[in-house]
Design an enzyme around this catalytic site. Sequence first.
Site, PDB file in Angstrom:
ATOM      1  N   GLY A  33      26.447  64.151  -8.129  1.00  0.00           N
ATOM      2  CA  GLY A  33      27.296  63.944  -7.037  1.00  0.00           C
ATOM      3  C   GLY A  33      26.320  64.339  -5.983  1.00  0.00           C
ATOM      4  O   GLY A  33      25.227  65.919  -5.961  1.00  0.00           O
ATOM      5  N   GLU A  91      20.386  59.365 -17.353  1.00  0.00           N
ATOM      6  CA  GLU A  91      20.988  57.845 -17.147  1.00  0.00           C
ATOM      7  C   GLU A  91      20.271  56.694 -16.864  1.00  0.00           C
ATOM      8  O   GLU A  91      20.138  55.880 -16.719  1.00  0.00           O
ATOM      9  CB  GLU A  91      22.416  58.008 -16.912  1.00  0.00           C
ATOM     10  N   HIS A 137      18.713  64.415 -14.870  1.00  0.00           N
ATOM     11  CA  HIS A 137      19.508  62.963 -14.892  1.00  0.00           C
ATOM     12  C   HIS A 137      18.607  61.586 -16.346  1.00  0.00           C
ATOM     13  O   HIS A 137      17.455  60.754 -15.859  1.00  0.00           O
ATOM     14  CB  HIS A 137      19.124  61.698 -13.335  1.00  0.00           C
ATOM     15  N   LYS A 180      26.337  43.152 -14.913  1.00  0.00           N
ATOM     16  CA  LYS A 180      25.411  41.840 -15.444  1.00  0.00           C
ATOM     17  C   LYS A 180      24.493  41.690 -16.987  1.00  0.00           C
ATOM     18  O   LYS A 180      25.468  40.594 -17.390  1.00  0.00           O
ATOM     19  CB  LYS A 180      24.623  42.061 -13.939  1.00  0.00           C
ATOM     20  N   ASP A 188      28.847  35.115 -13.295  1.00  0.00           N
ATOM     21  CA  ASP A 188      29.740  36.006 -14.008  1.00  0.00           C
ATOM     22  C   ASP A 188      31.030  35.133 -13.879  1.00  0.00           C
ATOM     23  O   ASP A 188      31.873  35.565 -14.367  1.00  0.00           O
ATOM     24  CB  ASP A 188      29.571  37.041 -12.246  1.00  0.00           C
ATOM     25  N   CYS A 237      23.626  67.521 -13.699  1.00  0.00           N
ATOM     26  CA  CYS A 237      23.332  67.853 -12.576  1.00  0.00           C
ATOM     27  C   CYS A 237      24.120  68.040 -11.881  1.00  0.00           C
ATOM     28  O   CYS A 237      24.584  69.840 -12.541  1.00  0.00           O
ATOM     29  CB  CYS A 237      22.779  66.558 -11.897  1.00  0.00           C
ATOM     30  N   TYR A 238      24.790  67.876 -11.193  1.00  0.00           N
ATOM     31  CA  TYR A 238      25.898  68.170 -10.614  1.00  0.00           C
ATOM     32  C   TYR A 238      26.489  69.182 -11.540  1.00  0.00           C
ATOM     33  O   TYR A 238      27.602  70.312 -11.289  1.00  0.00           O
ATOM     34  CB  TYR A 238      26.546  67.649  -9.214  1.00  0.00           C
TER      35      TYR A 238
END
Length: 515
Positions: free
Chosen positions: A54, A172, A170, A371, A229, A81-82
């Site tokens: 964040g 991710e 991070h 997606k 989609d 992180c945060y």
Amino acid sequence: MRKHVLVLDFGSQYTQLIARRIRELGVYSEVRPCTLSPNEVDLRHTQAVILSGGPSSVTDKDAPPFNTSWLDIGLPILGVCYGMQLMAHVCGGRLAQGTSREYGHASVEVCDNSDLFSGFDLDQHVSVWMSHGDHVEVLPQGFSLLATSSGSTPAAIGNPEKRLFAIQFHSEVVHTPRGKEILSNFLFKIAGCTQDWSADDFIGSTVKHIAAMVPPQNNVLCALSGGVDSTVAAVLVHKAIGSRLHCIFVDNGLLRKNEAQQVYKRMKEGLGLNVKLVDASERFLSELNGVSDPEKKRKIIGRVFIEVFDEEAKAIPHVSHLVQGTLYPDVIESVPVRGGPSVTIKSHHNVGGLPDKMKLKLLEPFRELFKDEVRKVGRDLRVPDEVLQRQPFPGPGLAVRVVGEITPQRLHLLREADAIFVEEVKAEGLYEKIWQSFAVLLPVQSVGVMGDGRTYEQTVALRAVASEDGMTADWCYLPQDLLRRVSNRIVREVRGINRVVFDISSKPPATIEWE
């Protein structure tokens, strides 16, 4: 209820990437606001909790609120992180603010390879992605150092007894090559999660849910665009309720060259869906006349879409629901995640609910999917690759690719230029390797020379990006010969354009679409 991992959102634009990585590992995950209390969830089905990154400092007066009881209920928790700074602060550690700014590529050294870094070598230097100004200066009692970064700054800490772990980088993002391995260690070695999330599981449970949600005497309206989609959503709902699904494909005058008839034929004849083509192009273009502001464009298009569907719904008896192919990134960029502090980037025409007068309930089976997950669902539903490999196309269509005022003439110029670009990209064999490739008409005229004469005509920008999920993107290095052919053809074949430029912006700081 499916077992899951909760990702508490503290405002990072990459929170949803954590959820995506977890799902890739076969575990279902949900992003919830940081204000969530343990009392608001069924902890029997919660396998672990992750505290996201964040933009705030933990000690700021306006720092996002957090229910500290999460750290005392015995669930495995990973701070990112945060989230690491928050965990350390709450558990009695000390932070240093703004003294170790690390942004971008960095290297961390593994000090303990028994938990998060299982499978790593001791003293191994691991490439990671950092983005922080504060750091943990003194570890909380019971925590040990797992990895350090420059200047021996704590990069990972853990309390194995309480199953509380945290990383300053991070894991991710793709820029941390072994980040998924670290998440896997947390999920399976520390939290003991079970791998029970797959496209098959999603299809089965969603079909049952839709069938139970829609009363047997009711019909459902589907907003069909022809893209991945909405098409996969239509096939999924059709699997649940059959012929009671009525698909409406609206030609809003903002589609690409020859797109309306191509999509209609593909949906009706190729997939056997019950489709009605509604030509509302004059209506949309009339409403957009003189409008240049991108947010106003999106709002107008969203409103008119809803009005058209409302009118079509009245012609079909007993309609109770409207299907939309809304995706998770659409929701993230449009509104804060279920009340969390994420920043709104831009509104999407299919996000935000329906007006009260419409009297329909929204049915959005992919609202929590990315997606690539939708494509996996589509393959299992045997949707043709011709549809599944179609590059994303924005809901507002060419309205957000004609920068500035929209006119029939400007739309014509863009359609012709875009068709040339896509045709050449396909001929080069790159179409399915690129996330999106398209042309943008700029509100810029420039001087040129053609046939020894002066011209003062329009400028078109070419955009091609590589991405996994649309949340981050890098511009593509297209072959020079390809760019040369496209530029030559556009200037030669599209009367009214005399200059072609190539967009080399990544997301962030730019977005994929120009508006």
